[in-house]
Enzyme design. Sequence first.
Site, PDB file in Angstrom:
ATOM      1  CB  VAL A   6      -0.961  -0.014   1.210  1.00 36.17           C
ATOM      2  CG1 VAL A   6      -1.658   1.331   1.379  1.00 36.17           C
ATOM      3  CG2 VAL A   6      -1.999  -1.114   1.021  1.00 36.17           C
ATOM      4  N   GLY A  25     -13.512 -22.466  -4.914  1.00 36.67           N
ATOM      5  CA  GLY A  25     -12.086 -22.764  -5.013  1.00 36.67           C
ATOM      6  C   GLY A  25     -11.563 -23.421  -3.750  1.00 36.67           C
ATOM      7  CG  PHE A  45     -11.260   0.373  -1.123  1.00 34.56           C
ATOM      8  CD1 PHE A  45     -12.038  -0.551  -0.441  1.00 34.56           C
ATOM      9  CD2 PHE A  45     -11.289   1.692  -0.709  1.00 34.56           C
ATOM     10  CE1 PHE A  45     -12.851  -0.164   0.620  1.00 34.56           C
ATOM     11  CE2 PHE A  45     -12.095   2.105   0.348  1.00 34.56           C
ATOM     12  CZ  PHE A  45     -12.877   1.172   1.021  1.00 34.56           C
ATOM     13  CG  LEU A  46      -3.811  -1.009  -3.178  1.00 31.26           C
ATOM     14  CD1 LEU A  46      -3.181  -2.380  -3.130  1.00 31.26           C
ATOM     15  CD2 LEU A  46      -2.721   0.036  -3.324  1.00 31.26           C
ATOM     16  CE  LYS A  47      -9.213  -5.473  -8.288  1.00 37.14           C
ATOM     17  NZ  LYS A  47      -9.673  -4.087  -8.361  1.00 37.14           N
ATOM     18  CE1 TYR A  94     -15.099 -17.890 -12.405  1.00 31.78           C
ATOM     19  CE2 TYR A  94     -15.020 -15.696 -11.445  1.00 31.78           C
ATOM     20  CZ  TYR A  94     -15.150 -16.528 -12.550  1.00 31.78           C
ATOM     21  OH  TYR A  94     -15.341 -15.978 -13.785  1.00 31.78           O
ATOM     22  CE  LYS A 126      -9.373  -2.614   2.936  1.00 31.48           C
ATOM     23  NZ  LYS A 126      -9.160  -2.820   1.522  1.00 31.48           N
ATOM     24  CB  CYS A 162      -6.737  -7.917   2.786  1.00 34.97           C
ATOM     25  SG  CYS A 162      -5.467  -6.684   2.468  1.00 34.97           S
ATOM     26  CB  THR A 211      -7.165  -2.428   6.886  1.00 34.16           C
ATOM     27  OG1 THR A 211      -7.021  -2.247   5.478  1.00 34.16           O
ATOM     28  CG2 THR A 211      -8.552  -2.941   7.208  1.00 34.16           C
TER      29      THR A 211
HETATM   30  N1  LIG Z   1      -1.829  -5.482   0.621  1.00 42.93           N
HETATM   31  C1  LIG Z   1      -3.018  -5.085   0.212  1.00 42.93           C
HETATM   32  O1  LIG Z   1      -3.511  -5.526  -0.837  1.00 42.93           O
HETATM   33  C2  LIG Z   1      -3.800  -4.083   1.007  1.00 42.93           C
HETATM   34  C3  LIG Z   1      -4.908  -3.470   0.402  1.00 42.93           C
HETATM   35  C4  LIG Z   1      -5.633  -2.527   1.136  1.00 42.93           C
HETATM   36  C5  LIG Z   1      -5.273  -2.244   2.453  1.00 42.93           C
HETATM   37  N2  LIG Z   1      -4.213  -2.888   3.019  1.00 42.93           N
HETATM   38  C6  LIG Z   1      -3.850  -2.529   4.399  1.00 42.93           C
HETATM   39  O2  LIG Z   1      -2.787  -1.597   4.347  1.00 42.93           O
HETATM   40  C7  LIG Z   1      -1.886  -1.803   5.441  1.00 42.93           C
HETATM   41  C8  LIG Z   1      -0.493  -2.097   4.923  1.00 42.93           C
HETATM   42  O3  LIG Z   1      -0.567  -3.288   4.147  1.00 42.93           O
HETATM   43  P1  LIG Z   1       0.637  -3.774   3.236  1.00 42.93           P
HETATM   44  O4  LIG Z   1       0.157  -4.991   2.516  1.00 42.93           O
HETATM   45  O5  LIG Z   1       1.173  -2.623   2.481  1.00 42.93           O
HETATM   46  O6  LIG Z   1       1.674  -4.215   4.366  1.00 42.93           O
HETATM   47  P2  LIG Z   1       3.222  -4.606   4.207  1.00 42.93           P
HETATM   48  O7  LIG Z   1       3.503  -5.562   5.298  1.00 42.93           O
HETATM   49  O8  LIG Z   1       3.503  -4.986   2.788  1.00 42.93           O
HETATM   50  O9  LIG Z   1       3.978  -3.225   4.480  1.00 42.93           O
HETATM   51  C9  LIG Z   1       3.990  -2.572   5.702  1.00 42.93           C
HETATM   52  C10 LIG Z   1       5.345  -1.893   5.831  1.00 42.93           C
HETATM   53  O10 LIG Z   1       5.340  -1.025   6.979  1.00 42.93           O
HETATM   54  C11 LIG Z   1       6.643  -1.036   7.522  1.00 42.93           C
HETATM   55  N3  LIG Z   1       6.582  -0.474   8.875  1.00 42.93           N
HETATM   56  C12 LIG Z   1       6.039  -1.011  10.005  1.00 42.93           C
HETATM   57  N4  LIG Z   1       6.147  -0.165  11.025  1.00 42.93           N
HETATM   58  C13 LIG Z   1       6.758   0.952  10.564  1.00 42.93           C
HETATM   59  C14 LIG Z   1       7.126   2.189  11.151  1.00 42.93           C
HETATM   60  N5  LIG Z   1       6.878   2.459  12.429  1.00 42.93           N
HETATM   61  N6  LIG Z   1       7.726   3.105  10.380  1.00 42.93           N
HETATM   62  C15 LIG Z   1       7.972   2.856   9.072  1.00 42.93           C
HETATM   63  N7  LIG Z   1       7.634   1.699   8.468  1.00 42.93           N
HETATM   64  C16 LIG Z   1       7.040   0.755   9.207  1.00 42.93           C
HETATM   65  C17 LIG Z   1       7.071  -2.476   7.413  1.00 42.93           C
HETATM   66  O11 LIG Z   1       8.474  -2.626   7.473  1.00 42.93           O
HETATM   67  C18 LIG Z   1       6.497  -2.850   6.043  1.00 42.93           C
HETATM   68  O12 LIG Z   1       7.458  -2.669   5.005  1.00 42.93           O
HETATM   69  C19 LIG Z   1      -2.498  -2.934   6.262  1.00 42.93           C
HETATM   70  O13 LIG Z   1      -3.309  -2.386   7.262  1.00 42.93           O
HETATM   71  C20 LIG Z   1      -3.358  -3.671   5.240  1.00 42.93           C
HETATM   72  O14 LIG Z   1      -4.434  -4.363   5.839  1.00 42.93           O
HETATM   73  C21 LIG Z   1      -3.466  -3.783   2.313  1.00 42.93           C
END
Ligand SMILES: NC(=O)c1ccc[n+]([C@@H]2O[C@H](COP(=O)([O-])OP(=O)(O)OC[C@H]3O[C@@H](n4cnc5c(N)ncnc54)[C@H](O)[C@@H]3O)[C@@H](O)[C@H]2O)c1
Length: 442
Positions: A11, A259, A155-157, A257, A210, A266, A121
């Site tokens: 994200v 599966g 909301f990205l995928k 679907y 969300k 998420c 989230t």
């Molecule tokens: N991955 C998805 O598809 C997606 C989509 C929508 C929302 N989200 C939400 O977004 C949030 C992040 O998800 P993500 O998949 O990007 O997570 P991720 O684990 O890929 O990335 C999180 C990053 O934050 C860093 N981090 C943690 N604490 C930190 C701090 N204090 N200072 C600086 N960096 C720090 C970590 O090292 C890590 O690189 C989550 O709450 C997730 O639920 C994710």
Amino acid sequence: MNISIFGAGYVGLVTAACLADVGHRVLCVDHDPAKVALLRGGQIPIWEPGLEAIVARNAAEGRLLFTTDSADAAAHGNVCFIAVGTPPGEDGSADLQYVLAVAHSIASQMQDYQLIINKSTVPVGTADKVQTRVAQVLQERGLLLPFDVISNPEFLKEGSAVADFQKPDRIIVGTDSPRARALMTELYEPFNRQQQRTLFMDVRSAELTKYASNAMLATRISFMNELANMAELLGADIEEVRQGMGADPRIGYQFIYPGCGYGGSCFPKDVRALERLAHEVGYEAQLLSSIEAVNHRQKQRLFDKLAEQLGGIDQLRGQTIALWGLAFKPNTDDMREAPSRTLMEALWRAGARVQAFDPVAAKEAEKIYGQRPDLMLAGDKYAALQGAQALLICTEWQQFRAPDFGEMAQRMTQRLIVDGRNLYPPARLRAEGWTYLSIGRP
Ligand SMILES: NC(=O)c1ccc[n+]([C@@H]2O[C@H](COP(=O)([O-])OP(=O)(O)OC[C@H]3O[C@@H](n4cnc5c(N)ncnc54)[C@H](O)[C@@H]3O)[C@@H](O)[C@H]2O)c1
């Protein structure tokens, strides 16, 4: 604008790259030095189509910088995004330690008005917690500065994250502050040109939107899996049922679907966190607990089908089993809570050896499981089949859809496929001598 983004994961990095690309000066901070070193060296730590080019372009033009120093980031941005992880705690609730740590860093450096945007989230009420933490730190510093904490869930995928960010279905902004609203309108203006996509609402509703969206999508999957399991017992074909259901525009074809279960970073954690949130306010969310329970059972289905076909779990000892697809879905290398993990771990417990192929997630698998004698990560899909007694399919990568069945049969010791994504027509495979087990189809 000067923007700081805390977290360079799926994200944070996509947000940073896309905001820099429309002209903002973005500093992205991550506390993982290896990630930041990679980014500074022009590489990206995740596999996400289109992202590397945007990062490279904006880094080269000086609009996108990376750091491990939270203080620098807090000082750089008058707009700060929180995009750190919110992993599940032991009881399933979202662990907010990273979010609150960022709030602390920002407040420690604040000199002027600050807009703090929460993109992670998080449970309803988190913006209030961030607000309280920032106010506490400012009080300790003897300062009285204006700031807003708002909710802007993402909301990205994964797999289409860049396109989703640049052309979102909707941009949800939760705030009661006119100042924050004006800044958010300006910030997202480049993404609203074709049509107005921003929906302003109160903070708590934005936070809940969300979780509600992810829980709804997970519900559709678990519902179809429940029906698929019933179809098997009733002699019906879930694919026919799916077409018949989807033709109703109130239902539609998307996300129905059947599966081998949903995974990813998420759905599993968000459904659990929402259920936990219900519990905390004294509400028993019966539907939510079933979504996860059905999914948990579904992730065991491929293993159970294989074991049954072979005449029991004991028959798996010493066998070589091929696996196609490690990522939790196509077009990503993310293996968090992937059905492939449940399957591989069950196969190893039963004493089998796994030969797996995934177009992009092999590195990730190695990171998770290391080198082990009962896991071979193959360089292509046919190599994974060499000497295998059965092929199991966990991810519907495009390149698995029309394989050369003749070559497959030559490499395997038995013509046995257990398909968790219903990729092939059962009648055709059976006519070619395969034992083909899929989900919810006779
Ligand atoms: N991955 C998805 O598809 C997606 C989509 C929508 C929302 N989200 C939400 O977004 C949030 C992040 O998800 P993500 O998949 O990007 O997570 P991720 O684990 O890929 O990335 C999180 C990053 O934050 C860093 N981090 C943690 N604490 C930190 C701090 N204090 N200072 C600086 N960096 C720090 C970590 O090292 C890590 O690189 C989550 O709450 C997730 O639920 C994710």
